[in-house]
Design a protein around this motif. Structure first.
Motif, PDB file in Angstrom:
ATOM      1  N   ILE A  88       0.844  -1.200   0.000  1.00 58.44           N
ATOM      2  CA  ILE A  88       0.000   0.000   0.000  1.00 58.44           C
ATOM      3  C   ILE A  88       0.880   1.252   0.000  1.00 58.44           C
ATOM      4  O   ILE A  88       0.593   2.247  -0.668  1.00 58.44           O
ATOM      5  CB  ILE A  88      -0.962  -0.009   1.197  1.00 58.44           C
ATOM      6  CG1 ILE A  88      -1.892  -1.217   1.075  1.00 58.44           C
ATOM      7  CG2 ILE A  88      -1.772   1.282   1.260  1.00 58.44           C
ATOM      8  CD1 ILE A  88      -2.903  -1.345   2.171  1.00 58.44           C
ATOM      9  N   THR A  92       0.959   4.154  -2.806  1.00 54.19           N
ATOM     10  CA  THR A  92       0.719   5.524  -2.365  1.00 54.19           C
ATOM     11  C   THR A  92       1.870   6.434  -2.778  1.00 54.19           C
ATOM     12  O   THR A  92       1.658   7.577  -3.187  1.00 54.19           O
ATOM     13  CB  THR A  92       0.519   5.570  -0.845  1.00 54.19           C
ATOM     14  OG1 THR A  92      -0.479   4.624  -0.478  1.00 54.19           O
ATOM     15  CG2 THR A  92       0.088   6.952  -0.387  1.00 54.19           C
ATOM     16  N   ALA A 213      -4.131   5.414  -2.693  1.00 53.96           N
ATOM     17  CA  ALA A 213      -3.965   4.475  -1.592  1.00 53.96           C
ATOM     18  C   ALA A 213      -5.086   3.439  -1.604  1.00 53.96           C
ATOM     19  O   ALA A 213      -4.863   2.248  -1.383  1.00 53.96           O
ATOM     20  CB  ALA A 213      -3.945   5.224  -0.262  1.00 53.96           C
ATOM     21  N   SER A 216      -4.523   1.003  -4.261  1.00 49.26           N
ATOM     22  CA  SER A 216      -3.462   0.089  -3.847  1.00 49.26           C
ATOM     23  C   SER A 216      -4.032  -1.024  -2.981  1.00 49.26           C
ATOM     24  O   SER A 216      -3.628  -2.185  -3.093  1.00 49.26           O
ATOM     25  CB  SER A 216      -2.377   0.829  -3.065  1.00 49.26           C
ATOM     26  OG  SER A 216      -1.874   1.892  -3.810  1.00 49.26           O
TER      27      SER A 216
END
Lengths: 319, 250, 287
Positions: A88, A92, A213, A216
């Motif tokens: 993640i 990001t 994010a 992700s």
């Protein structure tokens, strides 16, 4: 949230939980996919439906995150507890970089995100030594957190459902928050927002990164579902389909992207079983959606209800 | 003897578009609490001058000073935080949102809590109250939940004014607040502006002479980007050059 | 080392010629008609395939180029009139719609011409190599392509900057309402410019298909590079398309040569720099 709506949602959730018990593994796999891509579509819609930015590079965050999990778990034996946050984070960080696109608006923004998306796809495709090229990375294990190990697609289904529901709740708070309202303000009139004291570029950049994010996270769910990842995950088609899902289902809503995911994935599954040219059918769906149902299924439902109540009709434009 | 800093001080301000000077070495000084009206024929550069002062546009040359602070290069949104508020010549409200949402945005523009992501807007009682007060001030409170799309033109102009006041400005820039309004609507707007407290400095562009001269302490006349006269309403009204500019052929 | 560098310079310039053919139509379509047509890549591919079939059947490369171009003019007209027309100036809708069109074209083409990589046969006169000073041997075709690109570029530039028609188009790019107010038939102008863009795209497909090959997916690969050209050069600017094509062509060639695994990545660099310094492109204007 009012009574009847809560009831319908509760019923829906109940059905979702029951599904794997009554339907076969094929349906369970398909529906899990629908949740995952619905989440991706939701991330795209944060920008599209609320901030008015049409991003076509979200497959990049999705794929980078998936690849990170795959590379860490398969090649370096990194446990899930570390691989997931790393993935993640990777997605990001990419969003922090691609967020540069927010310096532009309108058409330029769309074109730049398309180009950015291809950069990642190109890397996945050609940097074979790192990404495994066209073959990708296989044998990704099920996620395991300490004593909790997922051991079947059945269990994974429920994990994905839980994650998606939590995300939907968080998303709901986000769009109802002051920050969410500022995004809608920017979409309605950016010049007005600036004159009211808002640093609009910064707000949009933040939204882009949050959206990245979320994409992700969808990528993490994706790679554990497929148990492999290849450049297809970063393809332009994925980004476009995610946007289409948001629009077909109803942009600017929470349920819309998920409904869109059900429709698009369901349609593709059904059509490809008997018709070779299903990509052409998908293209036709794009065209039809733009011309005849720009406000999506949720919008159509609203219109139907409004007509039934004889209230003034909401406007119909692609967001 | 130290004088209180002027609310607005503009020095040799110039703004060019291609070869055209829309604003040509304009200098003026608006005192704190003053009601200044800017008049001039169409194309005189009035709105462009406003844009340069509020930050919508950057000037090609010259300086803008706000209560003693240099803001020439400062971003537009930062100037609002310092205390500038404005209305636009062409109504610029949030058409897709409700009236209340419009005002909440206006009220929170200068508030740090606009960045909050984990609590719903409805939980911010203070901001919502101020938003409602803002709507009440312009007589639109009864339509708080309505979408802006249902408003008439006149009501949208009211909303425009409410938005500008929402950020508690020290200087209010009004760009033709009465344009397109019926006589009764003009009176209403005129009254609202007239009742504004003297803590708020008002700098207004207006075509309607009655409204302008009725509200003004001082009047600045702009023609082809230059200031040709500045004085009291009486002085301006009787000046032959001004009459030429408006009715003659210059 | 220098031989390699020179070789890549020629490679890059020949790619630039091809990119210009595709990008010029795209950028003018946007500049004048505010239309974003993401099917341009598919037009390229289909034009190439049509040209390929014509070349195989008639043996004439010239016919292939003309046929590929003409075929796309017809298709482009239909797409404009029956589909794009309904989107007004909604760029988002245009992107989605034309991406859908591209998907349809791509899939149909896959069905007709199959999934193998195909090359448009080049005429004997264009085959073979040219020997350059320094002992460098270079395919003749690419040289001719550069020449072709320069000729088309010059012709377009002259048309755009030195003729009455070009003046009208430029005025339209600047201010569309004013042009229609002068009584010029704007609709017909749009059809003309659009037809030119389509023709260029189809022709580019045939010309490109002779050295870059045609295969499913090629339509997106070439489109995205053309998009980078347009981003760098600025939407709506013909000169921008020229300069952008040269920059991107050279970057791509050197990128592939020096960092083959990161070639798309090389394009990212200048775009990022541009975004930081001049978000509207070198010659662009508000979109």
């Amino acid at each position: 949230m009012n009574g009847p709506r809560l009831l319908v949602l509760g019923a829906g959730l109940g059905l979702a939980v029951l599904l794997p018990h009554v339907a076969g593994p094929f349906w369970m796999t398909l529906v899990t996919q629908m949740y995952i891509f619905g989440l991706l579509a939701l991330s795209v819609d944060l920008l599209l439906g609320h901030a008015g930015l049409f991003s076509l590079c979200h497959a990049s965050f999705f794929a980078v995150s998936a690849y990170t999990v795959a590379i860490l778990q398969v090649r370096h034996d990194v446990p899930t507890a570390l691989a997931v946050p790393a993935a993640i984070l990777a997605g990001t960080v990419l969003a922090l970089l691609f967020g540069l696109a927010v310096r532009t608006r309108g058409v330029y923004f769309i074109l730049i995100t398309i180009a950015f998306g291809f950069v990642v796809w190109g890397l996945a495709h050609r940097w074979s030594s790192f990404t495994g090229g066209d073959n990708g990375i296989t044998s990704v294990p099920f996620p395991a957190l300490g004593p909790f190990r997922i051991q079947s697609t059945f269990e994974y289904y429920h994990l994905v459902l839980a994650v998606v529901v939590l995300c939907a709740i968080g998303y709901r708070t986000l769009i109802a928050s002051p920050f969410g309202l500022t995004l809608r303000g920017i979409k309605a009139s950016e010049s007005r927002m600036r004159s009211l004291g808002y640093h609009t570029d910064l707000h949009l950049y933040t939204a882009f990164v949050v959206s990245g994010a979320l994409a992700s996270l969808a990528g993490v769910l994706y790679v554990y579902h497929n148990r492999f990842v290849n450049p297809v995950a970063a393809a332009f088609q994925i980004s476009v389909e995610a946007a289409l899902m948001a629009i077909v289902g109803g942009s600017g809503t929470i349920l819309g992207p998920f409904l869109g995911s059900v429709v698009i994935l369901g349609l593709r599954n059904w059509v490809s079983s008997f018709f070779e040219l299903w990509a052409a059918v998908m293209g036709a769906v794009f065209i039809a959606a733009v011309l005849w149902a720009p406000e999506g299924l949720v919008g159509l439902a609203r219109r139907a209800r409004a007509v039934a109540r004889r209230a003034p009709e909401p406007e119909t434009t692609v967001p | 003897m130290s004088a209180a800093p002027a609310a607005i001080e503009v020095a040799e301000l110039t703004r060019e578009f291609g070869g055209l000077r829309a604003v040509d070495q304009v200098s003026l000084r608006v005192a704190s609490g003053e009601r200044r009206v800017l008049i001039g024929p169409n194309g005189a550069g009035k709105t462009t001058l406003f844009h340069c002062i509020t930050g919508t546009l950057r000037p090609s040359a010259g300086r803008v000073v706000f209560f003693g602070r240099e803001v020439t290069r400062l971003a537009e949104h930062r100037r609002t935080v310092l205390g500038m508020g404005r209305t636009f010549q062409i109504t610029n409200v949030f058409a897709d949102l409700s009236l209340l949402e419009n005002l909440v945005l206006a009220v929170m523009g200068t508030d740090r809590r606009k960045w909050v992501m984990h609590r719903s807007v409805s939980g911010f009682a203070g901001a919502c109250d101020r938003a409602r007060q803002g709507l009440d001030r312009v007589g639109l409170i009864h339509r708080a939940e309505d979408p802006v799309k249902l408003l008439s033109y006149g009501e949208r102009r009211q909303l425009e004014l409410a938005l500008a006041l929402g950020s508690n400005p020290r200087v209010l820039f009004l760009d033709e607040p009465c344009s397109g309004l019926s006589p009764s609507e003009r009176q209403r707007v005129s009254r609202t502006i007239g009742h504004l407290p003297r803590q708020i400095t008002v700098f207004m562009i207006e075509h309607d002479m009655d409204v302008a001269l009725g509200l003004a302490d001082r009047v600045t006349v702009l023609h082809r980007g230059r200031v040709i006269l500045e004085g009291t309403p009486g002085e301006v009204q009787t000046n032959p050059e001004v009459r030429d500019v408006y009715f003659g052929h210059v | 080392m220098t031989t390699g560098a020179i070789l890549q310079a020629i490679n890059g310039t020949s790619l630039a010629a091809l990119l210009f053919l595709l990008a010029s139509g795209f950028t003018l379509s946007f500049g004048l008609m505010r239309v974003v047509n993401m099917a341009h890549g598919a037009y390229y591919l289909l034009g190439g395939y049509i040209g390929l079939s014509i070349a195989e059947r008639t043996g004439s490369f010239t016919l292939a180029i003309l046929g590929g171009g003409a075929g796309i003019v017809v298709l482009g007209f239909l797409v404009d009139r029956f589909l794009i027309r309904h989107t007004g100036e909604n760029h988002l809708a245009q992107v989605l719609l034309t991406v859908g069109v591209a998907f349809v074209i791509g899939d149909v083409a896959l069905h007709i011409w199959g999934g193998d990589t195909l090359m448009v046969p080049t005429p004997a006169v264009l085959r073979g190599a040219v020997e350059l000073p320094g002992g460098i041997v270079y395919p003749r075709y690419r040289f001719v392509l550069i020449l072709f690109g320069v000729v088309v570029g010059a012709a377009l530039w002259l048309l755009y900057r030195k003729t009455a028609l070009g003046a009208v188009v430029r005025a339209g790019v600047d201010d569309r309402e004013q042009v229609s107010a002068t009584g010029i038939n704007v609709d017909r102008l749009f059809v003309l410019v659009s037809a030119l863009a389509s023709f260029l795209a189809g022709t580019a497909g045939v010309v490109g298909g002779a050295f870059l090959a045609l295969y499913p997916g090629a339509e997106w690969e070439i489109l995205v590079v053309a998009l980078v050209v347009v981003i760098i050069g600025g939407l709506g600017s013909l000169e921008g398309a020229m300069l952008g094509a040269v920059i991107v062509g050279l970057l791509d060639a050197y990128g592939r040569w020096l960092l083959p695994e990161f070639s798309y990545f090389v394009l990212f660099g200048p775009m990022a720099v541009l975004l930081l310094l001049r978000p509207r492109g070198i010659f662009g204007r508000e979109g």
